[in-house]
Design a protein around this motif. Structure first.
Motif, PDB file in Angstrom:
ATOM      1  N   VAL A   1       0.852  -1.198   0.000  1.00  0.00           N
ATOM      2  CA  VAL A   1       0.000   0.000   0.000  1.00  0.00           C
ATOM      3  C   VAL A   1       0.884   1.243   0.000  1.00  0.00           C
ATOM      4  O   VAL A   1       0.633   2.189  -0.768  1.00  0.00           O
ATOM      5  N   GLN A   2       1.936   1.251   0.804  1.00  0.00           N
ATOM      6  CA  GLN A   2       2.837   2.406   0.837  1.00  0.00           C
ATOM      7  C   GLN A   2       3.539   2.594  -0.506  1.00  0.00           C
ATOM      8  O   GLN A   2       3.667   3.729  -0.981  1.00  0.00           O
ATOM      9  N   LEU A   3       4.004   1.505  -1.113  1.00  0.00           N
ATOM     10  CA  LEU A   3       4.677   1.612  -2.408  1.00  0.00           C
ATOM     11  C   LEU A   3       3.756   2.204  -3.470  1.00  0.00           C
ATOM     12  O   LEU A   3       4.175   3.028  -4.282  1.00  0.00           O
ATOM     13  N   ARG A   4       2.511   1.793  -3.441  1.00  0.00           N
ATOM     14  CA  ARG A   4       1.543   2.258  -4.440  1.00  0.00           C
ATOM     15  C   ARG A   4       1.043   3.677  -4.138  1.00  0.00           C
ATOM     16  O   ARG A   4       1.091   4.548  -5.004  1.00  0.00           O
ATOM     17  N   ASP A   5       0.582   3.898  -2.905  1.00  0.00           N
ATOM     18  CA  ASP A   5      -0.062   5.167  -2.574  1.00  0.00           C
ATOM     19  C   ASP A   5       0.929   6.297  -2.277  1.00  0.00           C
ATOM     20  O   ASP A   5       0.705   7.428  -2.670  1.00  0.00           O
ATOM     21  N   HIS A   6       1.995   5.998  -1.586  1.00  0.00           N
ATOM     22  CA  HIS A   6       2.940   7.052  -1.203  1.00  0.00           C
ATOM     23  C   HIS A   6       3.984   7.309  -2.295  1.00  0.00           C
ATOM     24  O   HIS A   6       4.268   8.453  -2.627  1.00  0.00           O
ATOM     25  N   TYR A   7       4.559   6.228  -2.823  1.00  0.00           N
ATOM     26  CA  TYR A   7       5.627   6.376  -3.804  1.00  0.00           C
ATOM     27  C   TYR A   7       5.125   6.372  -5.248  1.00  0.00           C
ATOM     28  O   TYR A   7       5.868   6.689  -6.163  1.00  0.00           O
ATOM     29  N   GLY A   8       3.867   5.979  -5.452  1.00  0.00           N
ATOM     30  CA  GLY A   8       3.281   5.997  -6.789  1.00  0.00           C
ATOM     31  C   GLY A   8       3.814   4.941  -7.732  1.00  0.00           C
ATOM     32  O   GLY A   8       3.721   5.107  -8.958  1.00  0.00           O
ATOM     33  N   LEU A   9       4.342   3.844  -7.200  1.00  0.00           N
ATOM     34  CA  LEU A   9       4.872   2.790  -8.063  1.00  0.00           C
ATOM     35  C   LEU A   9       3.751   2.086  -8.810  1.00  0.00           C
ATOM     36  O   LEU A   9       2.639   1.928  -8.283  1.00  0.00           O
ATOM     37  N   SER A  10       4.037   1.657 -10.010  1.00  0.00           N
ATOM     38  CA  SER A  10       3.055   0.920 -10.808  1.00  0.00           C
ATOM     39  C   SER A  10       2.933  -0.500 -10.279  1.00  0.00           C
ATOM     40  O   SER A  10       3.823  -1.008  -9.587  1.00  0.00           O
ATOM     41  N   TRP A  11       1.824  -1.161 -10.636  1.00  0.00           N
ATOM     42  CA  TRP A  11       1.624  -2.564 -10.251  1.00  0.00           C
ATOM     43  C   TRP A  11       2.775  -3.407 -10.804  1.00  0.00           C
ATOM     44  O   TRP A  11       3.282  -4.285 -10.117  1.00  0.00           O
ATOM     45  N   ARG A  12       3.159  -3.110 -12.019  1.00  0.00           N
ATOM     46  CA  ARG A  12       4.228  -3.850 -12.690  1.00  0.00           C
ATOM     47  C   ARG A  12       5.554  -3.715 -11.919  1.00  0.00           C
ATOM     48  O   ARG A  12       6.246  -4.692 -11.681  1.00  0.00           O
ATOM     49  N   ARG A  13       5.899  -2.490 -11.528  1.00  0.00           N
ATOM     50  CA  ARG A  13       7.158  -2.249 -10.815  1.00  0.00           C
ATOM     51  C   ARG A  13       7.164  -2.969  -9.471  1.00  0.00           C
ATOM     52  O   ARG A  13       8.174  -3.534  -9.058  1.00  0.00           O
ATOM     53  N   ILE A  14       6.037  -2.940  -8.776  1.00  0.00           N
ATOM     54  CA  ILE A  14       5.948  -3.624  -7.481  1.00  0.00           C
ATOM     55  C   ILE A  14       6.069  -5.136  -7.686  1.00  0.00           C
ATOM     56  O   ILE A  14       6.758  -5.822  -6.927  1.00  0.00           O
ATOM     57  N   ALA A  15       5.429  -5.661  -8.734  1.00  0.00           N
ATOM     58  CA  ALA A  15       5.507  -7.103  -9.014  1.00  0.00           C
ATOM     59  C   ALA A  15       6.944  -7.526  -9.299  1.00  0.00           C
ATOM     60  O   ALA A  15       7.387  -8.585  -8.839  1.00  0.00           O
ATOM     61  N   VAL A  16       7.674  -6.709 -10.015  1.00  0.00           N
ATOM     62  CA  VAL A  16       9.080  -7.021 -10.300  1.00  0.00           C
ATOM     63  C   VAL A  16       9.886  -6.989  -9.006  1.00  0.00           C
ATOM     64  O   VAL A  16      10.717  -7.866  -8.753  1.00  0.00           O
ATOM     65  N   ALA A  17       9.638  -5.979  -8.157  1.00  0.00           N
ATOM     66  CA  ALA A  17      10.373  -5.851  -6.902  1.00  0.00           C
ATOM     67  C   ALA A  17      10.098  -7.018  -5.953  1.00  0.00           C
ATOM     68  O   ALA A  17      11.020  -7.549  -5.335  1.00  0.00           O
ATOM     69  N   LEU A  18       8.835  -7.437  -5.870  1.00  0.00           N
ATOM     70  CA  LEU A  18       8.466  -8.486  -4.921  1.00  0.00           C
ATOM     71  C   LEU A  18       8.683  -9.897  -5.438  1.00  0.00           C
ATOM     72  O   LEU A  18       9.098 -10.779  -4.690  1.00  0.00           O
ATOM     73  N   PHE A  19       8.361 -10.099  -6.707  1.00  0.00           N
ATOM     74  CA  PHE A  19       8.342 -11.464  -7.245  1.00  0.00           C
ATOM     75  C   PHE A  19       9.306 -11.683  -8.404  1.00  0.00           C
ATOM     76  O   PHE A  19       9.356 -12.780  -8.952  1.00  0.00           O
ATOM     77  N   ASP A  20      10.007 -10.602  -8.803  1.00  0.00           N
ATOM     78  CA  ASP A  20      10.893 -10.675  -9.966  1.00  0.00           C
ATOM     79  C   ASP A  20      10.133 -11.161 -11.193  1.00  0.00           C
ATOM     80  O   ASP A  20      10.648 -11.906 -12.015  1.00  0.00           O
ATOM     81  N   ASP A  21       8.855 -10.755 -11.268  1.00  0.00           N
ATOM     82  CA  ASP A  21       7.980 -11.197 -12.352  1.00  0.00           C
ATOM     83  C   ASP A  21       6.898 -10.137 -12.582  1.00  0.00           C
ATOM     84  O   ASP A  21       5.972 -10.000 -11.783  1.00  0.00           O
ATOM     85  N   ALA A  22       7.030  -9.404 -13.683  1.00  0.00           N
ATOM     86  CA  ALA A  22       6.082  -8.332 -13.996  1.00  0.00           C
ATOM     87  C   ALA A  22       4.665  -8.837 -14.215  1.00  0.00           C
ATOM     88  O   ALA A  22       3.697  -8.087 -14.084  1.00  0.00           O
ATOM     89  N   ASP A  23       4.502 -10.117 -14.545  1.00  0.00           N
ATOM     90  CA  ASP A  23       3.183 -10.682 -14.800  1.00  0.00           C
ATOM     91  C   ASP A  23       2.417 -11.024 -13.524  1.00  0.00           C
ATOM     92  O   ASP A  23       1.272 -11.458 -13.598  1.00  0.00           O
ATOM     93  N   ARG A  24       3.015 -10.814 -12.362  1.00  0.00           N
ATOM     94  CA  ARG A  24       2.342 -11.140 -11.095  1.00  0.00           C
ATOM     95  C   ARG A  24       1.604  -9.933 -10.524  1.00  0.00           C
ATOM     96  O   ARG A  24       1.406  -9.809  -9.319  1.00  0.00           O
ATOM     97  N   GLN A  25       1.149  -9.046 -11.402  1.00  0.00           N
ATOM     98  CA  GLN A  25       0.465  -7.842 -10.971  1.00  0.00           C
ATOM     99  C   GLN A  25      -0.825  -8.141 -10.208  1.00  0.00           C
ATOM    100  O   GLN A  25      -1.176  -7.428  -9.265  1.00  0.00           O
ATOM    101  N   SER A  26      -1.522  -9.192 -10.571  1.00  0.00           N
ATOM    102  CA  SER A  26      -2.759  -9.520  -9.855  1.00  0.00           C
ATOM    103  C   SER A  26      -2.450  -9.940  -8.413  1.00  0.00           C
ATOM    104  O   SER A  26      -3.221  -9.634  -7.500  1.00  0.00           O
ATOM    105  N   SER A  27      -1.323 -10.600  -8.193  1.00  0.00           N
ATOM    106  CA  SER A  27      -0.920 -10.957  -6.825  1.00  0.00           C
ATOM    107  C   SER A  27      -0.636  -9.699  -6.014  1.00  0.00           C
ATOM    108  O   SER A  27      -0.998  -9.610  -4.839  1.00  0.00           O
ATOM    109  N   VAL A  28      -0.004  -8.725  -6.653  1.00  0.00           N
ATOM    110  CA  VAL A  28       0.297  -7.462  -5.985  1.00  0.00           C
ATOM    111  C   VAL A  28      -0.989  -6.727  -5.639  1.00  0.00           C
ATOM    112  O   VAL A  28      -1.133  -6.174  -4.541  1.00  0.00           O
ATOM    113  N   ARG A  29      -1.945  -6.751  -6.532  1.00  0.00           N
ATOM    114  CA  ARG A  29      -3.228  -6.076  -6.263  1.00  0.00           C
ATOM    115  C   ARG A  29      -3.958  -6.729  -5.098  1.00  0.00           C
ATOM    116  O   ARG A  29      -4.585  -6.050  -4.287  1.00  0.00           O
TER     117      ARG A  29
END
Length: 124
Positions: free
Chosen positions: A84-112
């Motif tokens: 929530v902080q990465l998305r709301d405070h830092y404005g990161l995209s779902w894709r960027r967060i998925a890469v950071a957490l899972f090293d997989d840009a396609d895991r955006q639904s998991s991030v959501r």
């Protein structure tokens, strides 16, 4: 990072933190005082052989599993709040967060899903 884990010598480490700044809810103190952190770290370091040829008593193995699972659940909630902080405070995209957490840009639904969970934990 304000929580410091310092390797002191050989196989020893020292953890230091400021309770007021780093642990206002007391989660870290509770994890240490209840031995939850110790059990989880022991589980993390356990060899795979221990799964097929356990040497611990049933009571000890049950306590280790319980403490490890409880700490894992708490960390999952904390990770969701961080999303929530990465998305709301830092404005990161779902894709960027998925890469950071899972090293997989396609895991955006998991991030959501994590984001939604984090918002529920925050009460927003």
């Amino acid at each position: 990072m304000s929580v410091i884990v310092e390797k002191t010598a050989g196989n020893r480490a020292e953890i230091s933190w400021s309770p007021a700044e780093d642990d206002p809810r007391g989660y870290l103190a509770k994890a240490i005082e209840s031995e939850q952190l110790a059990y989880a770290l022991e589980s993390l370091g356990a060899s795979e052989t221990g799964h097929t040829e356990p040497t611990a008593s049933e009571e000890y193995a049950t306590a280790m599993a319980m403490h490890t699972a409880n700490l894992a659940q708490l960390l999952e909630r904390r990770a969701a709040v961080q999303v929530v902080q990465l998305r709301d405070h830092y404005g990161l995209s779902w894709r960027r967060i998925a890469v950071a957490l899972f090293d997989d840009a396609d895991r955006q639904s998991s991030v959501r899903r994590m984001y939604d969970s984090g918002r529920r934990h925050l009460g927003v």
